[in-house]
Design an enzyme around this catalytic site. Structure first.
Site, PDB file in Angstrom:
ATOM      1  N   GLU A   1       0.810  -1.226   0.000  1.00  0.00           N
ATOM      2  CA  GLU A   1       0.000   0.000   0.000  1.00  0.00           C
ATOM      3  C   GLU A   1       0.839   1.271   0.000  1.00  0.00           C
ATOM      4  O   GLU A   1       0.414   2.304  -0.519  1.00  0.00           O
ATOM      5  CB  GLU A   1      -0.956   0.027   1.194  1.00  0.00           C
ATOM      6  CG  GLU A   1      -2.078  -0.994   1.132  1.00  0.00           C
ATOM      7  CD  GLU A   1      -1.697  -2.334   1.744  1.00  0.00           C
ATOM      8  OE1 GLU A   1      -0.494  -2.562   2.020  1.00  0.00           O
ATOM      9  OE2 GLU A   1      -2.607  -3.162   1.960  1.00  0.00           O
TER      10      GLU A   1
ATOM     11  N   LYS B   1     -17.266  -0.800   6.002  1.00  0.00           N
ATOM     12  CA  LYS B   1     -17.738  -1.822   5.072  1.00  0.00           C
ATOM     13  C   LYS B   1     -19.238  -1.721   4.810  1.00  0.00           C
ATOM     14  O   LYS B   1     -19.682  -1.759   3.661  1.00  0.00           O
ATOM     15  CB  LYS B   1     -17.406  -3.214   5.625  1.00  0.00           C
ATOM     16  CG  LYS B   1     -17.766  -4.324   4.663  1.00  0.00           C
ATOM     17  CD  LYS B   1     -17.321  -5.677   5.179  1.00  0.00           C
ATOM     18  CE  LYS B   1     -17.540  -6.729   4.102  1.00  0.00           C
ATOM     19  NZ  LYS B   1     -17.177  -8.072   4.559  1.00  0.00           N
TER      20      LYS B   1
ATOM     21  N   PHE C   1     -11.492  -7.011  14.306  1.00  0.00           N
ATOM     22  CA  PHE C   1     -10.400  -7.509  13.475  1.00  0.00           C
ATOM     23  C   PHE C   1     -10.033  -6.448  12.428  1.00  0.00           C
ATOM     24  O   PHE C   1     -10.890  -5.927  11.723  1.00  0.00           O
ATOM     25  CB  PHE C   1     -10.829  -8.803  12.782  1.00  0.00           C
ATOM     26  CG  PHE C   1      -9.776  -9.335  11.845  1.00  0.00           C
ATOM     27  CD1 PHE C   1      -8.532  -9.735  12.322  1.00  0.00           C
ATOM     28  CD2 PHE C   1     -10.018  -9.397  10.472  1.00  0.00           C
ATOM     29  CE1 PHE C   1      -7.557 -10.200  11.461  1.00  0.00           C
ATOM     30  CE2 PHE C   1      -9.038  -9.866   9.609  1.00  0.00           C
ATOM     31  CZ  PHE C   1      -7.803 -10.267  10.104  1.00  0.00           C
ATOM     32  N   GLN C   2      -8.752  -6.130  12.351  1.00  0.00           N
ATOM     33  CA  GLN C   2      -8.226  -5.133  11.419  1.00  0.00           C
ATOM     34  C   GLN C   2      -8.847  -3.756  11.593  1.00  0.00           C
ATOM     35  O   GLN C   2      -8.995  -3.007  10.639  1.00  0.00           O
ATOM     36  CB  GLN C   2      -8.375  -5.615   9.970  1.00  0.00           C
ATOM     37  CG  GLN C   2      -7.547  -6.866   9.715  1.00  0.00           C
ATOM     38  CD  GLN C   2      -7.408  -7.217   8.259  1.00  0.00           C
ATOM     39  OE1 GLN C   2      -8.329  -6.991   7.474  1.00  0.00           O
ATOM     40  NE2 GLN C   2      -6.277  -7.762   7.885  1.00  0.00           N
TER      41      GLN C   2
ATOM     42  N   MET D   1      23.971   8.243   2.552  1.00  0.00           N
ATOM     43  CA  MET D   1      23.840   9.546   3.206  1.00  0.00           C
ATOM     44  C   MET D   1      24.117   9.451   4.699  1.00  0.00           C
ATOM     45  O   MET D   1      24.762  10.324   5.278  1.00  0.00           O
ATOM     46  CB  MET D   1      22.457  10.137   2.943  1.00  0.00           C
ATOM     47  CG  MET D   1      22.282  11.521   3.509  1.00  0.00           C
ATOM     48  SD  MET D   1      23.513  12.682   2.896  1.00  0.00           S
ATOM     49  CE  MET D   1      22.681  13.293   1.443  1.00  0.00           C
TER      50      MET D   1
HETATM   51  C1  TPP Z   1      12.063   5.331   5.454  1.00  0.00           C
HETATM   52  C2  TPP Z   1      13.348   5.946   5.822  1.00  0.00           C
HETATM   53  N1  TPP Z   1      14.140   5.351   6.724  1.00  0.00           N
HETATM   54  C3  TPP Z   1      15.331   5.908   7.060  1.00  0.00           C
HETATM   55  C4  TPP Z   1      15.731   7.097   6.513  1.00  0.00           C
HETATM   56  C5  TPP Z   1      17.044   7.742   6.920  1.00  0.00           C
HETATM   57  N2  TPP Z   1      17.949   7.795   5.777  1.00  0.00           N
HETATM   58  C6  TPP Z   1      18.106   8.907   5.035  1.00  0.00           C
HETATM   59  S1  TPP Z   1      19.157   8.702   3.763  1.00  0.00           S
HETATM   60  C7  TPP Z   1      19.447   7.110   4.187  1.00  0.00           C
HETATM   61  C8  TPP Z   1      20.376   6.263   3.396  1.00  0.00           C
HETATM   62  C9  TPP Z   1      19.827   5.936   2.077  1.00  0.00           C
HETATM   63  O1  TPP Z   1      20.601   4.927   1.499  1.00  0.00           O
HETATM   64  P1  TPP Z   1      20.434   4.544  -0.020  1.00  0.00           P
HETATM   65  O2  TPP Z   1      18.998   4.368  -0.323  1.00  0.00           O
HETATM   66  O3  TPP Z   1      21.342   3.444  -0.351  1.00  0.00           O
HETATM   67  O4  TPP Z   1      20.872   5.887  -0.745  1.00  0.00           O
HETATM   68  P2  TPP Z   1      22.327   6.548  -0.827  1.00  0.00           P
HETATM   69  O5  TPP Z   1      22.384   7.587   0.246  1.00  0.00           O
HETATM   70  O6  TPP Z   1      23.340   5.484  -0.644  1.00  0.00           O
HETATM   71  O7  TPP Z   1      22.340   7.167  -2.172  1.00  0.00           O
HETATM   72  C10 TPP Z   1      18.732   6.760   5.329  1.00  0.00           C
HETATM   73  C11 TPP Z   1      18.777   5.453   5.996  1.00  0.00           C
HETATM   74  C12 TPP Z   1      14.851   7.690   5.590  1.00  0.00           C
HETATM   75  N3  TPP Z   1      15.129   8.869   5.028  1.00  0.00           N
HETATM   76  N4  TPP Z   1      13.690   7.097   5.253  1.00  0.00           N
END
Ligand code: TPP
Ligand code: MG
Lengths: 582, 165
Positions: free
Chosen positions: A47, A159, A109-110, A474
């Site tokens: 979803e 529902k 439920f749900q 990042m």
């Molecule tokens: C759902 C979610 N969980 C955690 C984060 C924290 N976060 C920001 S950037 C990042 C790393 C992203 O890694 P990747 O997708 O491999 O991209 P890269 O930075 O290596 O290009 C994380 C864990 C986020 N932004 N969103």
């Protein structure tokens, strides 16, 4: 008419021709109705992807995107996507099934409190307790979602309400006495702003996502020409002003272009349009645009002065306000008030040349800059690119030249990993004539990779470029810069093989490792018209210079590699422009 | 400009389920204070009036009002001018009464404050008082010595004076 039929009819009355969804127990009546409806339904595989796809659809087309999920876990899975749309003012409608009205409140439920969960992350939400409310609720939802400052609307749909019969009448009116978005700017404020602008010598325009939403890029271009002001944008504003125009100085902020950060610091008048002053844009607020009087144009009065104090606020639709502003300024100009001169724009273009980032690298593993350069070379201007979140997003934001509105889609406010790919799917469904390319990180793509099944089954030919650095890049970047290089739990390891992963879903998989290959592979992927995943093996050690959190935006750390070194750097600060009065 | 003060906000809202949650949720999420909140029917059909008492500086107040206005179910919001506003609260105070003497003392105090005795039992007396919150505080202070068993306050509601809107 039955409630479920009314939902579909009301959606179609609003011009909806496609919805993204995932069924469940409480949605059986609605899905039964969909069975012989001509409303197209795309079955996603999670979803969250339905919500992001609806969001991508909305961002690409400007029309409301619709997603559907069942009660309980279906609704909670939608939540991330709704919150993402909320933060970036994207108009989506999320319909969530609910347990029958008689069961609400009994921990059935749900059952989950969808109304309560979505209250803080929607522009508004509704619960339909009777079938005869459905047409009015859906009509109001579309009106709310896509007027004023757009945003998501959620509908909680029990529902039994779907099964209830009622007399369908087409004469309901939207009755929302508490909702009257302002359109026109106040004439007095426009006059004040015009005077301020013409009395400034070093104006800069900061354009946010609001310019794209209000479709006012033409007005923005004209305004910048009329007042001789360079234009920087936020991440959400990317595409509102062509980044290859001489007056463009690129994106501002934590990961902004050096020229943008420096010139906002330098300017004496900052005209901010459709921008909510995110901390990622302003850096340390106290040091933001310290020399400037600030004019803020926004359709949402609550954005005025929320984060940064404003000298001249103008509440109204950016398109209407900018047109009035341009007229007012032209009138004043005839009375020979001068404003900014070519001296300022010349200074900026010299500065800009000096800090144009370097994009060409022959290295293996590939440098992301080189990859992005090749992507840009391959794509036409109308191609819609989406990004995920992380380094991939900031590299794209920083290095990728965006030329027209609604062609750069990214989760700005919530920073939702997993956004890029399903948003691309939605964009492609909205605009099948446009090429759509998702640039994702390996981490973020894996959060939504199951929807490769969807693009295969429905033949949605997007191209996914996975920037494969085997790191949560990042976060690792911050660990390297601010946490003593302690790479704690951000290494992703060697699996999966992205090419094989794609192939498991019947999606074409390619791998790119050397300079030149990206261009070639992407070109043929787009030409093939088939959904394709390109695994782009990149250098995990490349770091994008950035402004550390809590610092002013001129305090860029990391080496800012430039395209060409000009002897005798242009001095930063140009006080002479203000002082001799030109 | 950033002097903190008490604000009395009067909001006309649609009389629908969930409105209170929307408003309360907004205050919590944005870190605004609610000192007290009262809701009841208004002069207009299908609309309720909420009176919210909050404190903060002018910027906070401005944000509160703008954010409230953004809620679709909120029709109109006013920051009432303290000089031109009448504030009233209802309070019920249940007191232990050990002796006849104590009873008559309490009744006397209640009379001075134009309160009424609304319930009597062998061990307790319940006083009803309405007035400005300060007046209620004063009576509570006086009765404190007798052993207050329970206090129930409505929180203040407010309306502007005369033709002031
Ligand atoms: C759902 C979610 N969980 C955690 C984060 C924290 N976060 C920001 S950037 C990042 C790393 C992203 O890694 P990747 O997708 O491999 O991209 P890269 O930075 O290596 O290009 C994380 C864990 C986020 N932004 N969103
Ligand atoms: Mg990565």
């Amino acid at each position: 008419m039955k409630g479920s039929e009314a939902i579909i009819k009301s959606l179609q009355d609003q011009g909806v021709d496609v919805v993204f969804g995932y069924p469940g127990g409480v949605l059986l009546p609605l899905y039964d109705e969909l069975y012989d409806s001509d409303l197209k339904h795309i079955l996603v595989r999670h979803e969250q992807c339905a919500a992001h796809a609806a969001d991508g659809y909305a961002r690409a087309s400007g029309k409301v995107g619709v997603c559907i999920g069942t009660s309980g876990p279906g609704a909670t899975n939608l939540v991330t996507g709704i919150a993402t749309a909320h933060m970036d003012s994207s108009p989506i409608l999320a319909i969530a099934g609910q347990v029958a009205t008689g069961l609400i409140g009994r921990d059935a439920f749900q059952e989950v409190d969808t109304l309560g969960l979505t209250m803080p992350i929607t522009k508004h939400n509704f619960q339909a307790m009777h079938a005869d409310e459905i047409p009015g609720i859906i009509k109001s939802s579309f009106y709310i979602a896509n007027t004023g400052r757009p945003g998501p609307v959620a509908i909680d749909l029990p529902k039994d309400v779907q099964e209830e019969e009622f007399d369908y009448k087409n004469d309901f009116q939207i009755d929302l006495p508490g909702y009257k978005p302002t359109k026109k700017g106040h004439p007095l404020q426009i006059k004040k702003a015009s005077n301020l602008i013409l009395n400034s010598k070093k104006p800069v325009i900061l354009a946010g996502g609001g310019v794209i939403i209000s479709e006012s890029s033409d007005e923005l271009m004209e305004l910048s020409k009329v007042i001789n002001a360079p234009v920087t944008t936020t991440l959400m504003g990317k595409g509102s002003f062509s980044e290859d125009h001489p007056l463009s100085i690129g994106m501002l902020g934590m990961h902004g272009r050096k020229v943008a950060n420096m010139m906002v610091d330098e300017c004496d008048c900052l005209i901010v349009i459709g921008c909510r002053f995110s901390d990622r844009t302003t850096g340390k607020v106290d040091e933001f645009a310290p020399n400037a009087k600030i004019i803020q144009i926004d359709v949402d009065p609550a954005e005025i002065g929320k984060n940064v104090s404003i000298d001249v606020p103008i509440v109204g639709d950016a398109k209407i306000v900018m047109s009035s502003l341009i007229k007012a300024i032209e009138k004043l100009k005839q009375k020979k008030q001068s404003g900014s001169s070519s001296k300022w724009t010349k200074y900026i273009s010299d500065f800009k040349i000096n800090c144009t980032p370097r994009l060409s690298y022959e290295d293996v593993p590939l440098k992301p800059q080189q990859v992005i350069k090749e992507i840009r070379n391959t794509l036409d201007d109308e191609t819609i690119v989406t990004t995920d979140v992380g380094q991939n997003q900031m590299w794209m934001a920083h290095y990728f030249t965006t030329k027209i509105p609604r062609t750069f889609l990214s989760s700005g406010g919530l920073g939702t990993m997993g956004f890029g790919f399903p948003a691309a799917m939605g964009a492609k469904v909205a605009l099948p004539e446009n090429d759509v390319v998702a640039v994702c990180g390996d981490g973020g793509f894996l959060m939504v990779s199951q929807d490769l099944a969807t693009i295969k089954e429905y033949d949605i030919p997007v191209v996914i470029c996975v920037l494969d650095n085997r790191y949560l890049g990042m976060v690792a970047q911050w660990q390297k810069l601010f946490y003593n290089k302690r790479i704690s739990h951000t290494r992703l390891g060697e699996v999966p093989d992205f090419v094989k992963l794609a192939e498991a879903y019947g999606v074409k998989g390619e791998r790119v490792k050397k300079p030149g290959e990206m261009e070639e592979t992407l070109k043929s992927a787009l030409k093939s018209g088939e959904p394709t995943l390109i695994d782009v093996v990149i250098d995990p050690d490349e770091i994008l210079p950035m402004v550390p959190p809590g610092c002013g935006i001129t305090e860029i750390v990391g080496e800012y590699k430039v395209e060409r070194e000009v002897p005798g750097e242009i001095p930063y600060r140009a006080p002479h422009i203000g002082e001799d009065g030109d | 400009m950033d002097e903190k003060r008490i604000h009395v906000i009067s909001a006309l809202v649609l009389n629908k389920p969930g409105v209170l949650q929307r408003v309360a949720g907004l205050f919590t999420r944005r870190g605004f204070n609610i000192d007290n909140i009262t809701v009841g029917a208004s002069e207009q059909e299908n609309m309720a009036r909420m009176t919210i008492i909050s404190h903060g500086d002018e910027n906070v107040l401005e944000q509160i009002i703008k954010q409230l206005n953004k809620l679709i179910d909120v029709v109109k919001v006013r920051d009432l001018d303290p000089e031109n506003t009448v504030k009233r609260e209802l309070c019920l105070i249940k007191i232990s009464t050990s002796s006849e003497k104590v009873r008559s003392e309490i009744i006397q105090y209640a009379n001075i404050f134009r309160g009424r005795i609304i319930d009597v039992s062998p061990e307790t007396l319940t006083v009803e008082i309405t007035g400005a919150p300060e007046k209620i505080e004063a009576l509570i202070d006086l009765l404190q010595g007798f052993g207050i068993k329970q206090i129930a306050r409505t929180g203040a509601t407010a309306i502007s004076r005369g033709m002031v809107e």
